[in-house]
Design a protein around this motif. Structure first.
Motif, PDB file in Angstrom:
ATOM      1  N   GLY A 295      59.053   7.507  27.512  1.00  0.00           N
ATOM      2  CA  GLY A 295      60.496   7.408  27.686  1.00  0.00           C
ATOM      3  C   GLY A 295      60.999   6.082  27.161  1.00  0.00           C
ATOM      4  N   ARG A 296      62.081   6.137  26.427  1.00  0.00           N
ATOM      5  CA  ARG A 296      62.590   4.920  25.799  1.00  0.00           C
ATOM      6  C   ARG A 296      64.054   4.714  26.157  1.00  0.00           C
ATOM      7  N   SER A 297      64.400   3.474  26.443  1.00  0.00           N
ATOM      8  CA  SER A 297      65.804   3.145  26.658  1.00  0.00           C
ATOM      9  C   SER A 297      66.479   3.065  25.301  1.00  0.00           C
ATOM     10  N   GLN A 298      67.553   3.784  25.155  1.00  0.00           N
ATOM     11  CA  GLN A 298      68.262   3.788  23.876  1.00  0.00           C
ATOM     12  C   GLN A 298      68.872   2.434  23.547  1.00  0.00           C
ATOM     13  N   LYS A 299      68.915   1.551  24.559  1.00  0.00           N
ATOM     14  CA  LYS A 299      69.491   0.216  24.349  1.00  0.00           C
ATOM     15  C   LYS A 299      68.447  -0.828  23.957  1.00  0.00           C
ATOM     16  N   ASN A 300      67.162  -0.448  24.043  1.00  0.00           N
ATOM     17  CA  ASN A 300      66.086  -1.380  23.721  1.00  0.00           C
ATOM     18  C   ASN A 300      65.715  -1.234  22.246  1.00  0.00           C
ATOM     19  N   VAL A 301      66.079  -2.219  21.444  1.00  0.00           N
ATOM     20  CA  VAL A 301      65.882  -2.158  19.998  1.00  0.00           C
ATOM     21  C   VAL A 301      64.403  -2.073  19.635  1.00  0.00           C
ATOM     22  N   GLU A 302      63.549  -2.853  20.311  1.00  0.00           N
ATOM     23  CA  GLU A 302      62.122  -2.865  20.000  1.00  0.00           C
ATOM     24  C   GLU A 302      61.476  -1.511  20.297  1.00  0.00           C
ATOM     25  N   GLN A 303      61.822  -0.939  21.425  1.00  0.00           N
ATOM     26  CA  GLN A 303      61.255   0.355  21.779  1.00  0.00           C
ATOM     27  C   GLN A 303      61.684   1.440  20.797  1.00  0.00           C
ATOM     28  N   MET A 304      62.923   1.385  20.371  1.00  0.00           N
ATOM     29  CA  MET A 304      63.406   2.373  19.405  1.00  0.00           C
ATOM     30  C   MET A 304      62.708   2.207  18.063  1.00  0.00           C
ATOM     31  N   ALA A 305      62.434   0.972  17.686  1.00  0.00           N
ATOM     32  CA  ALA A 305      61.720   0.698  16.427  1.00  0.00           C
ATOM     33  C   ALA A 305      60.298   1.258  16.493  1.00  0.00           C
ATOM     34  N   GLU A 306      59.638   1.092  17.656  1.00  0.00           N
ATOM     35  CA  GLU A 306      58.278   1.621  17.820  1.00  0.00           C
ATOM     36  C   GLU A 306      58.276   3.151  17.749  1.00  0.00           C
ATOM     37  N   LEU A 307      59.301   3.746  18.336  1.00  0.00           N
ATOM     38  CA  LEU A 307      59.413   5.205  18.318  1.00  0.00           C
ATOM     39  C   LEU A 307      59.588   5.713  16.890  1.00  0.00           C
ATOM     40  N   VAL A 322      65.075  15.366  23.881  1.00  0.00           N
ATOM     41  CA  VAL A 322      65.098  16.028  25.188  1.00  0.00           C
ATOM     42  C   VAL A 322      66.159  15.360  26.050  1.00  0.00           C
ATOM     43  N   LEU A 323      67.113  16.162  26.522  1.00  0.00           N
ATOM     44  CA  LEU A 323      68.229  15.670  27.337  1.00  0.00           C
ATOM     45  C   LEU A 323      68.245  16.394  28.669  1.00  0.00           C
ATOM     46  N   SER A 324      68.626  15.673  29.708  1.00  0.00           N
ATOM     47  CA  SER A 324      68.674  16.258  31.047  1.00  0.00           C
ATOM     48  C   SER A 324      70.097  16.680  31.405  1.00  0.00           C
ATOM     49  N   ALA A 325      70.214  17.861  32.012  1.00  0.00           N
ATOM     50  CA  ALA A 325      71.527  18.392  32.383  1.00  0.00           C
ATOM     51  C   ALA A 325      72.201  17.583  33.479  1.00  0.00           C
ATOM     52  N   ASN A 326      71.446  16.788  34.224  1.00  0.00           N
ATOM     53  CA  ASN A 326      72.066  16.012  35.306  1.00  0.00           C
ATOM     54  C   ASN A 326      72.427  14.587  34.879  1.00  0.00           C
ATOM     55  N   THR A 327      72.442  14.342  33.568  1.00  0.00           N
ATOM     56  CA  THR A 327      72.870  13.044  33.038  1.00  0.00           C
ATOM     57  C   THR A 327      74.382  13.027  32.883  1.00  0.00           C
ATOM     58  N   ARG A 328      75.009  11.914  33.219  1.00  0.00           N
ATOM     59  CA  ARG A 328      76.462  11.811  33.092  1.00  0.00           C
ATOM     60  C   ARG A 328      76.898  11.921  31.638  1.00  0.00           C
ATOM     61  N   ASP A 329      78.083  12.465  31.426  1.00  0.00           N
ATOM     62  CA  ASP A 329      78.581  12.702  30.067  1.00  0.00           C
ATOM     63  C   ASP A 329      78.620  11.425  29.232  1.00  0.00           C
ATOM     64  N   ARG A 330      79.066  10.345  29.825  1.00  0.00           N
ATOM     65  CA  ARG A 330      79.165   9.086  29.079  1.00  0.00           C
ATOM     66  C   ARG A 330      77.782   8.607  28.646  1.00  0.00           C
ATOM     67  N   ASP A 331      76.787   8.770  29.523  1.00  0.00           N
ATOM     68  CA  ASP A 331      75.418   8.371  29.166  1.00  0.00           C
ATOM     69  C   ASP A 331      74.844   9.296  28.107  1.00  0.00           C
ATOM     70  N   LEU A 332      75.157  10.591  28.215  1.00  0.00           N
ATOM     71  CA  LEU A 332      74.697  11.534  27.184  1.00  0.00           C
ATOM     72  C   LEU A 332      75.233  11.131  25.814  1.00  0.00           C
ATOM     73  N   ASP A 333      76.500  10.774  25.769  1.00  0.00           N
ATOM     74  CA  ASP A 333      77.102  10.345  24.502  1.00  0.00           C
ATOM     75  C   ASP A 333      76.349   9.158  23.911  1.00  0.00           C
ATOM     76  N   ASP A 334      76.007   8.207  24.765  1.00  0.00           N
ATOM     77  CA  ASP A 334      75.306   7.005  24.297  1.00  0.00           C
ATOM     78  C   ASP A 334      73.902   7.332  23.809  1.00  0.00           C
ATOM     79  N   ILE A 335      73.203   8.206  24.548  1.00  0.00           N
ATOM     80  CA  ILE A 335      71.840   8.604  24.160  1.00  0.00           C
ATOM     81  C   ILE A 335      71.862   9.312  22.811  1.00  0.00           C
ATOM     82  N   ILE A 336      72.796  10.224  22.638  1.00  0.00           N
ATOM     83  CA  ILE A 336      72.903  10.987  21.389  1.00  0.00           C
ATOM     84  C   ILE A 336      73.148  10.059  20.201  1.00  0.00           C
ATOM     85  N   LYS A 337      74.025   9.092  20.382  1.00  0.00           N
ATOM     86  CA  LYS A 337      74.347   8.166  19.298  1.00  0.00           C
ATOM     87  C   LYS A 337      73.155   7.282  18.943  1.00  0.00           C
ATOM     88  N   ARG A 338      72.543   6.668  19.947  1.00  0.00           N
ATOM     89  CA  ARG A 338      71.489   5.682  19.679  1.00  0.00           C
ATOM     90  C   ARG A 338      70.187   6.305  19.209  1.00  0.00           C
TER      91      ARG A 338
END
Length: 405
Positions: A295-307, A322-338
């Motif tokens: 699992g990677r935080s979409q805000k962590n640049v190093e982790q995203m680079a490793e992925l 993979v996205l979870s249905a119980n994630t808030r809409d605003r967080d989903l938007d951020d995950i999708i973008k990053r």
């Protein structure tokens, strides 16, 4: 039976006319306050009291007599609740009471007030919905329930309005009176805004088809991979192998090792992106290789680079976000973008059993234009996963209460 209507400026006057014309045996069928100019007179004019009365001048059969008496009693009681006063009106020997007539007139005022309050309640309810749901101006009443359903299911305001506007522009006249037609139109509009595709079969390419699962922590990547790997309806009799790069969680590795032993599906654990090439060589004779990632935080640049490096080294053909249905809409938007920097080309939506609103299924595609491939619900491996089509998604959004998982 003789039936007549009588009017008067007061109830007393109208009742006197009844007695004079039909006698004391008259039956009151209906009484109401009406505008002096009739029902279509909307001017501020004085009202009259109108009484509809009847008198029977023919014998009534015994069976019908009881029905007639019951009707007579009900109609009397609707206008005059007190039987003592009832006798005053219909008995010549007893004078009519001024207080009683005034009481009757007051009762009409109360009835009028109740009718007015009922109309106000309906208007307030409509205004409340307008404020609560930010309804579109001039939206036909027949579309409002569907607008509210989409809104309460979490469909974005922009998509919701767009759907309503398309239906409004394409419907004519009596179309708006047909709920079934509107329902079909809403389904159609939802399905037009979706793309649902299962994983593409690349068996005609040389070598195994490599599929990776990426996403933030806690969305169910490992469980989803296991469901797909061990579900015969997805890969059939094709040979499947597993690679996990999720060594940050001991439980994830142990979980896959357990599944691997039970199903005899081989598993390779890697600790660095560079190790993935040797694992691919080891499984070169297999049809599918599924890669589990941490699992990677979409805000962590190093982790995203490793992925991204794992995707590159593994020559991954299909990357499933993979996205979870119980994630808030605003967080989903951020995950999708990053996570777009990783280059995902499929969406898997998990944990549908943990929510009651599914509008984000529509919102997600509107944002990223990436097709939905699978949904999961529950922890049972490999059962709780399946492909969906546009109709399924529409059902989730419009009628979640009917969904059985």
């Amino acid at each position: 039976m003789i039936i007549k209507k009588f009017t008067g400026e007061t109830m007393r006057e109208a009742m006197n006319k009844v007695k004079e014309s039909l006698g004391s045996d008259a039956i009151i069928l209906k009484s109401e306050k009406v505008a002096q100019g009739g029902i279509f007179d909307f001017s501020d004019t004085k009202h009259l009291y109108e009484v509809t009365a009847a008198v029977d001048n023919t014998p009534i059969p015994s069976f019908e007599q009881k029905k007639f008496e019951n009707m007579q009693e009900r109609n009397k009681q609707s206008v005059i609740k007190d039987k003592k006063f009832n006798k005053e009106i219909f008995n010549n020997e007893k004078p009519q009471s001024k207080d009683f007539i005034e009481e009757i007139e007051k009762s009409f005022k109360v009835m009028d007030l109740k009718n007015d309050l009922s109309k106000i309640d309906k208007k307030l309810d409509h205004m409340s919905n307008h404020i609560k749901y930010n309804e579109m101006p001039n939206l036909p009443d027949s579309l409002v329930p569907f607008y509210i359903r989409l809104k309460e299911s979490g469909v974005s305001e922009r998509i919701n309005k767009d759907i309503m506007m398309h239906i409004y522009m394409n419907f004519k006249g009596d179309d708006f009176l047909d709920d079934s037609l509107i329902n079909d139109a809403v389904y159609s509009e939802i399905e037009k805004r979706l793309s649902v595709e299962s994983l593409e079969d690349r068996s005609d390419f040389a070598g195994p088809q490599v599929i990776a699962f990426v996403g933030p922590t806690g969305v169910g990547k490992t469980t989803t991979l296991a469901k797909m790997a061990f579900n015969k309806t997805i890969f059939g009799k094709k040979k499947v192998a597993l690679i996990t790069a999720d060594t940050y969680r001991i439980a994830a590795v142990e979980q896959l090792k357990t599944y691997s032993k039970i199903t005899n599906i081989p598993l390779e654990v890697i600790y660095k992106p560079e190790q993935i090439r040797s694992a691919l060589i080891k499984f070169d004779s297999y049809d599918y290789i599924l890669i589990d990632t941490a699992g990677r935080s979409q805000k962590n640049v190093e982790q995203m680079a490793e992925l991204k490096k794992i995707m590159y080294e593994g020559k991954v053909q299909d990357i499933c976000l993979v996205l979870s249905a119980n994630t808030r809409d605003r967080d989903l938007d951020d995950i999708i973008k990053r996570f777009s920097s990783v280059g995902y080309n499929r969406i898997i939506y998990t944990k549908l059993d943990e929510t009651t609103t599914y509008g984000s299924l529509l919102n997600i595609y509107e944002q990223c234009k990436i097709p939905l491939s699978y949904i999961t619900y529950g922890q049972n491996v490999p059962e709780d996963i399946r492909e969906v089509d546009g109709r399924d998604v529409s059902n989730f959004i419009l009628y979640p209460e009917k969904i059985k998982m």
